[in-house]
Design an enzyme around this catalytic site. Structure first.
Site, mmCIF file in Angstrom:
data_model
loop_
_atom_site.group_PDB
_atom_site.id
_atom_site.type_symbol
_atom_site.label_atom_id
_atom_site.label_comp_id
_atom_site.label_asym_id
_atom_site.label_seq_id
_atom_site.Cartn_x
_atom_site.Cartn_y
_atom_site.Cartn_z
ATOM 1 N N TYR A 182 -23.453 35.759 -17.472
ATOM 2 C CA TYR A 182 -23.906 35.595 -16.428
ATOM 3 C C TYR A 182 -23.322 34.066 -16.311
ATOM 4 C CZ TYR A 182 -28.940 35.004 -16.097
ATOM 5 O OH TYR A 182 -30.107 34.824 -16.909
ATOM 6 N N CYS A 183 -22.874 33.662 -15.189
ATOM 7 C CA CYS A 183 -22.988 32.317 -14.752
ATOM 8 C C CYS A 183 -22.958 32.265 -13.003
ATOM 9 C CB CYS A 183 -22.192 31.495 -15.346
ATOM 10 S SG CYS A 183 -20.549 31.947 -14.830
ATOM 11 N N THR A 184 -23.367 30.639 -12.944
ATOM 12 C CA THR A 184 -22.766 30.727 -10.957
ATOM 13 C C THR A 184 -21.729 31.540 -10.893
ATOM 14 O OG1 THR A 184 -23.873 28.410 -11.539
ATOM 15 C CG2 THR A 184 -22.955 29.265 -9.561
ATOM 16 N N GLY A 210 -19.926 35.995 -10.802
ATOM 17 C CA GLY A 210 -21.142 35.227 -10.822
ATOM 18 C C GLY A 210 -22.399 35.653 -10.164
ATOM 19 N N ILE A 211 -23.397 35.445 -10.814
ATOM 20 C CA ILE A 211 -24.613 35.421 -9.609
ATOM 21 C C ILE A 211 -24.420 35.030 -8.101
ATOM 22 C CG2 ILE A 211 -26.784 33.891 -9.352
ATOM 23 C CD1 ILE A 211 -26.362 32.812 -11.752
#
Length: 300
Positions: A182-184, A210-211
């Site tokens: 996961y990432c932004t 993403g998040i």
């Protein structure tokens, strides 16, 4: 009323210079500020401005043959959250340092991990339990103030560090585990999961959107804890009033999500420090503190 939009699109771009000039002229004409990166692999952008102007930008993008199906995420903020408009051509729109390994076609990144929507992530965890590994695809200072519970946090200062991290024994030991990266907003995981699969990781997923999308869906009532670090003057975003501070102040070790730059100008390193301690002239450590004191004495 102002907002911020975030977007990216992996698609082969033949003429990056022409695209750069079009983007620069379009954004400037609409009074937008922010950052856009362009490469042969596609486009990556964050823009702030009046809602009417942003809608006009989105409409122009949707009319372009390369970007007609680009997904845009809307967030709180505006043009004032960015110092200027910056549109640049780079070898990669996310710098992992291996542009030769990145393959893109009209459908996006070739060979990336399977996309899971937020509710599908929950379903995977329900089905596979403790076998599921969450892996943070961001830099360590981003993870310090917000992450998925029990996530693996690679020791990374920049995105380039991930290549070496994937080769470490502790990461190699996870090759046969179901891994959710996961990432932004999802862009880094598009590339990271493809690089992981090339290095023998067998069951790799990526959090779709993403998040940011996960936070829209579950806020602080799911598997996420803390606040989301963002690369503009806001510094962090809370998904609800229930969001917790999970970062440790570098001075008092109290919980905080507040980042400041070291006040010794030649350094300006980003430091995690609570607002109370920040009021005592924050520096990143004893060395910069002594240099700052020496500079103050010299100026007297």
């Amino acid at each position: 009323m102002e907002k911020i939009i975030l977007f990216y699109k992996f698609v082969p771009v033949k003429d990056t210079e022409t695209l750069m000039h079009w983007q620069n002229n379009l954004c400037a004409s609409l009074g937008l500020k922010g950052r856009i990166l362009i490469s042969e692999h596609g486009i990556n952008g964050t823009l702030g401005g009046e809602v009417k102007a942003l809608k006009a930008y989105v409409k122009a993008m949707k009319m372009h043959s390369l970007f007609k199906d680009t997904a845009f995420k809307w967030s709180v903020g505006g043009a004032a959250d960015f110092p200027r408009l910056s549109v640049k051509v780079r070898p990669e729109i996310v710098t992992f340092g291996v542009p030769e390994e990145i393959e893109v076609d009209e459908n996006g990144i070739v060979g990336g991990g399977k996309r899971l929507k937020p509710e599908q992530v929950h379903r995977l965890v329900q089905q596979r339990g403790g076998d599921v590994v969450f892996m943070d695809g961001r830099n360590a200072h981003e993870a310090a103030i917000g992450k998925f519970k029990n996530a693996v946090i690679p020791d990374t200062k920049t995105t380039k560090d991930f290549i070496k991290q994937l080769e470490k024994p502790e990461m190699q030991a996870l090759k046969d585990k179901p891994i959710v990266s996961y990432c932004t907003g999802g862009i880094r995981c598009e590339i990271l999961t493809a690089l992981m699969k090339k290095r023998g990781f067998n069951e790799v997923y990526q959090l779709d959107g993403g998040i940011a999308k996960y936070g829209e869906k579950f806020k602080d009532d799911g598997l996420w804890e803390g606040k989301l670090y963002v690369f503009d003057r806001r510094m962090n975003v809370a998904f609800s009033q229930k969001a917790k501070d999970i970062g440790d102040c570098c001075r008092c070790k109290g919980k905080t999500s507040n980042y400041e730059n070291c006040t010794y100008n030649p350094c300006s390193k980003l430091i995690l420090i609570c607002k109370e301690c920040a009021g005592t002239v924050p520096t990143c450590g004893a060395k910069c503190n002594s240099r700052l004191e020496a500079a103050a004495l010299d100026s007297q």
